[in-house]
Design a protein around this motif. Sequence first.
Motif, PDB file in Angstrom:
ATOM      1  N   GLY A   1      53.426 -70.189  84.942  1.00 51.20           N
ATOM      2  CA  GLY A   1      52.594 -70.511  86.091  1.00 51.20           C
ATOM      3  C   GLY A   1      51.389 -69.606  86.199  1.00 51.20           C
TER       4      GLY A   1
ATOM      5  N   HIS B   1      56.492 -71.916  76.622  1.00 52.36           N
ATOM      6  CA  HIS B   1      55.434 -72.558  77.402  1.00 52.36           C
ATOM      7  C   HIS B   1      54.209 -72.745  76.525  1.00 52.36           C
TER       8      HIS B   1
ATOM      9  N   THR C   1      57.400 -67.991  83.938  1.00 55.56           N
ATOM     10  CA  THR C   1      57.428 -69.346  84.465  1.00 55.56           C
ATOM     11  C   THR C   1      56.394 -70.253  83.833  1.00 55.56           C
TER      12      THR C   1
ATOM     13  N   LEU D   1      50.153 -73.821  77.352  1.00 60.00           N
ATOM     14  CA  LEU D   1      49.293 -74.039  78.498  1.00 60.00           C
ATOM     15  C   LEU D   1      47.845 -74.184  78.049  1.00 60.00           C
TER      16      LEU D   1
ATOM     17  N   VAL E   1      48.784 -77.581  82.174  1.00 58.72           N
ATOM     18  CA  VAL E   1      49.136 -78.119  83.477  1.00 58.72           C
ATOM     19  C   VAL E   1      49.912 -79.414  83.316  1.00 58.72           C
TER      20      VAL E   1
ATOM     21  N   ASP F   1      51.829 -65.878  84.577  1.00 59.72           N
ATOM     22  CA  ASP F   1      53.195 -65.374  84.577  1.00 59.72           C
ATOM     23  C   ASP F   1      53.933 -65.934  83.360  1.00 59.72           C
TER      24      ASP F   1
ATOM     25  N   ASN G   1      49.122 -68.586  95.387  1.00 58.86           N
ATOM     26  CA  ASN G   1      49.549 -69.917  95.004  1.00 58.86           C
ATOM     27  C   ASN G   1      50.063 -69.885  93.583  1.00 58.86           C
ATOM     28  N   LEU G   2      51.311 -70.293  93.386  1.00 55.21           N
ATOM     29  CA  LEU G   2      51.905 -70.292  92.053  1.00 55.21           C
ATOM     30  C   LEU G   2      52.072 -71.720  91.588  1.00 55.21           C
ATOM     31  N   ILE G   3      51.433 -72.048  90.505  1.00 59.67           N
ATOM     32  CA  ILE G   3      51.517 -73.399  89.940  1.00 59.67           C
ATOM     33  C   ILE G   3      52.586 -73.381  88.868  1.00 59.67           C
ATOM     34  N   ASP G   4      53.665 -74.109  89.040  1.00 60.97           N
ATOM     35  CA  ASP G   4      54.668 -74.217  87.984  1.00 60.97           C
ATOM     36  C   ASP G   4      54.184 -75.291  87.030  1.00 60.97           C
ATOM     37  N   LEU G   5      53.641 -74.880  85.910  1.00 65.22           N
ATOM     38  CA  LEU G   5      52.951 -75.819  85.032  1.00 65.22           C
ATOM     39  C   LEU G   5      53.872 -76.575  84.101  1.00 65.22           C
TER      40      LEU G   5
END
Length: 439
Positions: free
Chosen positions: A404, A366, A402, A368, A34, A399, A2-6
């Motif tokens: 994610g 990014h 991305t 996070l 997120v 990653d 499951n890849l979460i594009d945050l």
Amino acid sequence: MNLIDLGEAADWAPPQTPRPRGRLARRWPSALAVLALAGALLTADTFQTREPVLHVAGYVIEFEILAGRLYVKRVDAGQRPELSAYALGGRRLWTLPGTDPDQVVTLATPGVVLLATGATMRTPPPDRAVTALDAGTGRELWRRSAAAPHGAAGGRILLEDLGGRGAAEPAAEPVADFSINRTPPQVETRLVAVDERTGAPAWSATVPAGAQVEYDIEQRAVRQLGPDGVLQTRDLVTGAVLGREQLAWSGTPSWFTTGAVQVVVSTAGRRGADVFDRATGRWLWNVENSWLHPCGTGRWCRIDGTGVRAFDATSGRPVWGVPDYNHVFVVTDDDAVVLGGFGTSAAATHDPVLLVADARTGAIRHRLDGWVVGPFARDAVVVVARPDPPGASLVGVFDPRTGGVGIVGRGDVGPQPYCTAGSGRLACLNGGLTVWKIP
């Protein structure tokens, strides 16, 4: 997976939760961000997780994923250490009972795993030893006393011969001001490259007293910098001298590190470090009261209590800076720098934060929050966990491209994960040791 594009986190504030307590002082707290909508709703039960490849029960002392195998030292039912090797699919290959508690897995190739005994500087050199085992069967291949391992490549294992050392490690010159670079012990270093299967010497070399050595296993190179400013590169496999570069420098090197174009030298008894051009040997620039680390194409970074500061590698001109964060986790192939904290990641709040910055400009790609970073990584994998709800943390990999998180599994990994990754596998302490496949 499951890849979460945050995405961007600028408009989202994380919920107020208690600050996690660290299990080990050397773990590096950090975190991932997120989206506002998803961040408020995601829990450990939201995601499908993969079944573990393997779970090793009991008290695990150490574990490593090296050269396509998992090595685990645990305490057996009789409270004795035992070392086991597992294939990546989870099948146990062999177990070596009654392992010396002082033996540590230090390196491995597809054919050999090397154990080091007395691997701390407090152990007298004559009492240190290495033992080579067949990686597939656990059978002992050879043993060498008074030796310390430094790497393996091309069927060779590079050792430092400690046979000529005394009963105690020579003490470094005491320095009251810790901003001054320390003077290393002034002793000869004898290097011996041995055949990984037989232990037979393939070549040897003596590094004179006052010189420092850099082991570049990835490039299969051994470099030494002497007091005369000569930087010599030797092939790790054959022992052949590949080249000599004369730097416009002389003195006692405290440490040095080489890049593709420059070399950074720290001189004993002085503050900071000097940067030299490798092609011409000429001095380029200096940084005071700090060390320098490679952090992208054409960049060296200073990392200290004020944050991360990047300099142009040729001119020394400050290019960008990110305050409050004091660790570079990964530099990616596309010149992204993954930044976080070492001990505390934000000076004001101590909240865990992970940033991805452009190495050229410092622009934040990014940011996070809410995921804690584990301390160890192989193959440039950044392991993260979200300790919510307690006892059922999500574990995954980050990653940098991305921003994610790829969810791998779920477990009781504590407030900060103690994990390692490599060869497409992720292993974490989790009421024993749990291993998942990274898709």
